[in-house]
Design an enzyme around this catalytic site. Sequence first.
Site, PDB file in Angstrom:
ATOM      1  N   LEU A   9       0.765  -1.430   0.060  1.00 33.69           N
ATOM      2  CA  LEU A   9      -0.035   0.046  -0.157  1.00 33.69           C
ATOM      3  C   LEU A   9       0.751   1.379  -0.167  1.00 33.69           C
ATOM      4  O   LEU A   9       0.329   2.200   0.255  1.00 33.69           O
ATOM      5  CB  LEU A   9      -0.806  -0.014   1.008  1.00 33.69           C
ATOM      6  CG  LEU A   9      -1.873  -1.013   1.071  1.00 33.69           C
ATOM      7  CD1 LEU A   9      -2.844  -1.136   2.396  1.00 33.69           C
ATOM      8  CD2 LEU A   9      -2.854  -1.154  -0.125  1.00 33.69           C
ATOM      9  N   CYS A  10       2.111   1.151  -0.280  1.00 36.11           N
ATOM     10  CA  CYS A  10       2.787   2.475  -0.261  1.00 36.11           C
ATOM     11  C   CYS A  10       2.722   2.999  -1.543  1.00 36.11           C
ATOM     12  O   CYS A  10       2.556   2.440  -2.591  1.00 36.11           O
ATOM     13  CB  CYS A  10       4.426   1.868  -0.012  1.00 36.11           C
ATOM     14  SG  CYS A  10       5.052   1.619   1.495  1.00 36.11           S
ATOM     15  N   HIS A  11       2.933   4.352  -1.649  1.00 32.89           N
ATOM     16  CA  HIS A  11       2.751   5.147  -2.615  1.00 32.89           C
ATOM     17  C   HIS A  11       4.268   5.188  -3.609  1.00 32.89           C
ATOM     18  O   HIS A  11       5.114   5.316  -2.722  1.00 32.89           O
ATOM     19  CB  HIS A  11       2.455   6.707  -2.564  1.00 32.89           C
ATOM     20  CG  HIS A  11       0.965   6.622  -2.086  1.00 32.89           C
ATOM     21  ND1 HIS A  11       0.662   6.548  -0.595  1.00 32.89           N
ATOM     22  CD2 HIS A  11      -0.099   6.888  -2.709  1.00 32.89           C
ATOM     23  CE1 HIS A  11      -0.793   6.534  -0.704  1.00 32.89           C
ATOM     24  NE2 HIS A  11      -1.120   6.912  -1.856  1.00 32.89           N
ATOM     25  N   MET A  35       9.128   4.804   5.069  1.00 32.96           N
ATOM     26  CA  MET A  35       9.103   3.099   4.602  1.00 32.96           C
ATOM     27  C   MET A  35      10.118   3.037   3.600  1.00 32.96           C
ATOM     28  O   MET A  35      10.927   2.166   3.742  1.00 32.96           O
ATOM     29  CB  MET A  35       7.665   2.829   3.950  1.00 32.96           C
ATOM     30  CG  MET A  35       6.595   2.719   4.701  1.00 32.96           C
ATOM     31  SD  MET A  35       6.627   1.774   6.082  1.00 32.96           S
ATOM     32  CE  MET A  35       7.355   0.170   5.595  1.00 32.96           C
ATOM     33  N   GLU A  36      10.352   4.191   2.831  1.00 33.70           N
ATOM     34  CA  GLU A  36      11.609   4.048   1.930  1.00 33.70           C
ATOM     35  C   GLU A  36      13.120   4.123   2.710  1.00 33.70           C
ATOM     36  O   GLU A  36      14.003   3.302   2.516  1.00 33.70           O
ATOM     37  CB  GLU A  36      11.650   5.222   1.068  1.00 33.70           C
ATOM     38  CG  GLU A  36      10.528   5.087  -0.117  1.00 33.70           C
ATOM     39  CD  GLU A  36       9.122   5.357   0.393  1.00 33.70           C
ATOM     40  OE1 GLU A  36       8.218   5.017  -0.554  1.00 33.70           O
ATOM     41  OE2 GLU A  36       9.102   5.710   1.670  1.00 33.70           O
ATOM     42  N   ASP A  55      23.964 -11.385   3.319  1.00 26.58           N
ATOM     43  CA  ASP A  55      24.221 -12.392   2.137  1.00 26.58           C
ATOM     44  C   ASP A  55      25.650 -12.424   1.907  1.00 26.58           C
ATOM     45  O   ASP A  55      26.138 -13.382   1.575  1.00 26.58           O
ATOM     46  CB  ASP A  55      23.419 -11.865   1.272  1.00 26.58           C
ATOM     47  CG  ASP A  55      23.476 -12.750  -0.181  1.00 26.58           C
ATOM     48  OD1 ASP A  55      23.535 -14.081  -0.053  1.00 26.58           O
ATOM     49  OD2 ASP A  55      23.973 -12.233  -1.360  1.00 26.58           O
TER      50      ASP A  55
END
Length: 157
Positions: free
Chosen positions: A73-75, A111-112, A126
């Site tokens: 739901l992130c733009h 969020m970014e 990793d």
Amino acid sequence: MTLTHFDAAGQAHMVDVSAKEETAREAVATGCVIMTAETLALAKGGAAKGDVLGVARLAGIMGAKRTADLIPLCHPLPIAKVALELTPDDTLPGIRVTATVRTTGRTGVEMEALTAVSTACLTIYDMLKAAEKSMQITDIRLLRKEGGKSGLYEAQP
């Protein structure tokens, strides 16, 4: 408190930000990858796969740019800046990752910034997992955000 990602019927939806003012937005997030001192020495000196910190920095930038593809739901946002600091810390031992993300828009870049940190930490894991599978990714959190209607937020130490 009302959660903005749910409508009156409880269905998930993307928040309508079309009526919001465009403002400068910035978010800073952090996290750590905890490892043994021996593994940290590999990260500092370049491991068999190459420049661990350089690759993780690029992965974090790419992660920030792809956040809307990963979080349903992130733009999608026109990101103006993504900067990552990857700091080896002998006291952990491990690597501290900090991401700063900026845009001018109708919604924030928290969020970014969090995705940038997560992606960088996963990349460190990793690249070093051949040396140590017991590394821990910890303490990913938002440190600061500014801009928009809610203004400034700073995490408590």
